[in-house]
Design an enzyme around this catalytic site. Structure first.
Site, mmCIF file in Angstrom:
data_model
loop_
_atom_site.group_PDB
_atom_site.id
_atom_site.type_symbol
_atom_site.label_atom_id
_atom_site.label_comp_id
_atom_site.label_asym_id
_atom_site.label_seq_id
_atom_site.Cartn_x
_atom_site.Cartn_y
_atom_site.Cartn_z
ATOM 1 N N ARG A 45 -5.184 11.935 12.281
ATOM 2 C CA ARG A 45 -6.455 12.581 12.869
ATOM 3 C C ARG A 45 -7.526 11.869 13.343
ATOM 4 O O ARG A 45 -8.238 11.964 14.399
ATOM 5 C CB ARG A 45 -7.101 13.592 11.882
ATOM 6 C CG ARG A 45 -7.846 12.681 10.712
ATOM 7 C CD ARG A 45 -8.709 13.548 9.576
ATOM 8 N NE ARG A 45 -9.230 12.612 8.790
ATOM 9 C CZ ARG A 45 -10.304 11.912 8.730
ATOM 10 N NH1 ARG A 45 -11.047 11.832 9.808
ATOM 11 N NH2 ARG A 45 -10.830 11.037 7.542
ATOM 12 N N CYS A 68 -6.618 10.110 6.729
ATOM 13 C CA CYS A 68 -6.565 9.621 8.401
ATOM 14 C C CYS A 68 -4.806 10.075 9.045
ATOM 15 O O CYS A 68 -4.997 10.621 9.757
ATOM 16 C CB CYS A 68 -6.969 8.259 8.643
ATOM 17 S SG CYS A 68 -8.479 8.027 8.293
ATOM 18 N N TYR A 122 -4.216 10.083 -0.596
ATOM 19 C CA TYR A 122 -2.852 10.000 -0.182
ATOM 20 C C TYR A 122 -1.843 10.500 -1.612
ATOM 21 O O TYR A 122 -1.396 11.284 -1.366
ATOM 22 C CB TYR A 122 -2.565 8.864 0.504
ATOM 23 C CG TYR A 122 -3.464 8.618 1.617
ATOM 24 C CD1 TYR A 122 -3.070 9.306 3.080
ATOM 25 C CD2 TYR A 122 -4.835 7.811 1.690
ATOM 26 C CE1 TYR A 122 -3.677 8.940 3.967
ATOM 27 C CE2 TYR A 122 -5.472 7.761 3.007
ATOM 28 C CZ TYR A 122 -4.978 8.238 4.117
ATOM 29 O OH TYR A 122 -5.748 8.110 5.309
ATOM 30 N N ASP A 138 -8.001 4.299 13.766
ATOM 31 C CA ASP A 138 -8.753 2.935 14.513
ATOM 32 C C ASP A 138 -7.699 2.004 14.976
ATOM 33 O O ASP A 138 -6.965 1.527 14.237
ATOM 34 C CB ASP A 138 -9.298 2.095 13.024
ATOM 35 C CG ASP A 138 -9.992 0.926 13.217
ATOM 36 O OD1 ASP A 138 -9.717 0.494 14.386
ATOM 37 O OD2 ASP A 138 -10.322 0.465 12.328
ATOM 38 N N TRP A 146 -8.478 -1.406 0.371
ATOM 39 C CA TRP A 146 -9.238 -0.275 -0.089
ATOM 40 C C TRP A 146 -10.488 -0.799 -1.002
ATOM 41 O O TRP A 146 -11.343 0.234 -1.239
ATOM 42 C CB TRP A 146 -8.334 0.682 -0.856
ATOM 43 C CG TRP A 146 -7.443 1.683 -0.181
ATOM 44 C CD1 TRP A 146 -6.163 1.399 0.373
ATOM 45 C CD2 TRP A 146 -7.902 2.688 0.282
ATOM 46 N NE1 TRP A 146 -5.724 2.633 0.821
ATOM 47 C CE2 TRP A 146 -6.428 3.481 0.952
ATOM 48 C CE3 TRP A 146 -8.911 3.687 0.109
ATOM 49 C CZ2 TRP A 146 -6.630 4.707 1.635
ATOM 50 C CZ3 TRP A 146 -9.015 4.851 0.900
ATOM 51 C CH2 TRP A 146 -7.715 5.261 1.631
ATOM 52 N N GLU A 163 0.854 -1.257 -0.026
ATOM 53 C CA GLU A 163 -0.077 0.084 -0.109
ATOM 54 C C GLU A 163 0.800 1.247 -0.006
ATOM 55 O O GLU A 163 0.570 2.203 -0.742
ATOM 56 C CB GLU A 163 -0.906 0.100 1.338
ATOM 57 C CG GLU A 163 -2.025 1.193 1.216
ATOM 58 C CD GLU A 163 -2.269 1.438 2.685
ATOM 59 O OE1 GLU A 163 -3.358 1.928 2.788
ATOM 60 O OE2 GLU A 163 -1.823 1.200 3.649
#
Length: 322
Positions: A224, A204, A143, A227, A101, A79
């Site tokens: 921010r 995130c 991203y 999980d 994703w 990734e």
């Protein structure tokens, strides 16, 4: 106090003697037992804490690879390398068997078409059919798009603008680390306010900052939304990998990773995972070896990486909240 009672005898060990992973497990325990219960975007609900920090030593090849459950570091690495390409379509990931994703485009496809295709069949079609992938596999400017092709606009007169040359933040960062290591502006930013609403999921892990001292490169990741059970083990690995690759390209030694979480949460449907993981004791010291052959940070391949001394405990699974 909510939830299970767990053995916290390790919580008071001196930091110099504690395995780095106790920071992660202590945070998990704190959130599960005392976190605020909140409704969230997914409708699942969370227990959360606002503001947390984890520090990890990256010297001598060390990596923050969670050992209290199996973390698929190759998936996280694939990734990360995909981010560096600037690609925003899941086709290349699916072709490598990386499905982290897939749920977002799949949910969009099901909503728009009413076709309740299985995840496996959707992914297979993304790989096999370029036209289908172009229509349904794109995530928007997530991203990698921001990292290596942040959009700019040039005036052409009469109040009109055209798309200009994109900014490659990562390439600029490598150059700055080599030529101006003492700068306080070694930053890669993913939160493009103008394009957030066009993203399948706003970033995130949004802001990275790097610091050079005594020939060592350290990095901070500000996340921010975190999980803790499913995402953060991947994020810790990827952020540390970022530091390692930048250090290699800039002729520096790895220093420290500082992970900073904003809204750090556990989903309410992750209870079985959390309670099992909190019974486990971290062990070992995984290290990452990198084949020193890439000419630039964009030239690494999955074959260039190997992990040593990683003996994780059994895999723990839980549903992803989309």
């Amino acid at each position: 106090m909510r939830g299970m009672q767990t053995d916290s005898s390790n919580a008071q060990r001196p930091n110099t003697l504690r395995h780095w992973e106790w920071q992660y497990l202590d945070l998990m325990r704190q959130i599960w037992e005392t976190g605020d219960e909140r409704r969230d975007r997914t409708g699942v609900g969370t227990r959360s804490l606002f503001g947390a920090t984890i520090r990890c030593d990256l010297s001598d090849g060390r990596m923050p690879l969670v050992t209290s459950k199996r973390v698929f570091w190759k998936t996280a690495t694939r990734e990360f390398l995909w981010f560096l390409t600037g690609d925003t379509n899941i086709r290349a990931l699916c072709a490598q068997g990386v499905e982290i994703w897939t749920d977002w485009p799949l949910a969009h496809y099901r909503r728009e078409t009413g076709d309740q295709i299985t995840r496996e069949d959707f992914s297979a079609r993304i790989v096999a059919d370029a036209e289908f992938a172009a229509r349904w596999g794109d995530l928007g400017p997530v991203y990698g798009k921001q990292w290596v092709n942040w959009p700019t606009y040039e005036p052409v007169g009469d109040g009109l603008y055209r798309l200009g040359q994109g900014i490659n933040q990562v390439a600029d960062l490598v150059h700055a680390l080599k030529t101006n290591p003492g700068s306080r502006r070694h930053i890669v930013e993913g939160w493009n306010v103008a394009e957030v609403d066009a993203m399948a999921l706003p970033p995130c892990h949004k802001t990275y900052q790097f610091h050079v001292a005594d020939g060592r490169l350290s990095g901070i990741l500000y996340q921010r939304s975190a999980d803790l059970a499913l995402g953060v083990p991947f994020n810790l690995w990827s952020a540390a990998l970022f530091v390692r690759l930048l250090a290699a390209q800039a002729g520096l030694e790895p220093g420290e990773l500082v992970w900073m979480g904003g809204d750090v949460h556990l989903y309410l449907n992750h209870g079985d995972l959390v309670e099992e993981q909190l019974k486990r004791v971290p062990s070992g010291e995984p290290k990452l070896a990198i084949t020193p052959r890439a000419q630039s940070i964009f030239d690494y391949r999955i074959e260039d990486f190997s992990v040593l001394d990683y003996a994780p405990q059994a895999k723990l699974g839980a549903p992803v909240a989309v």
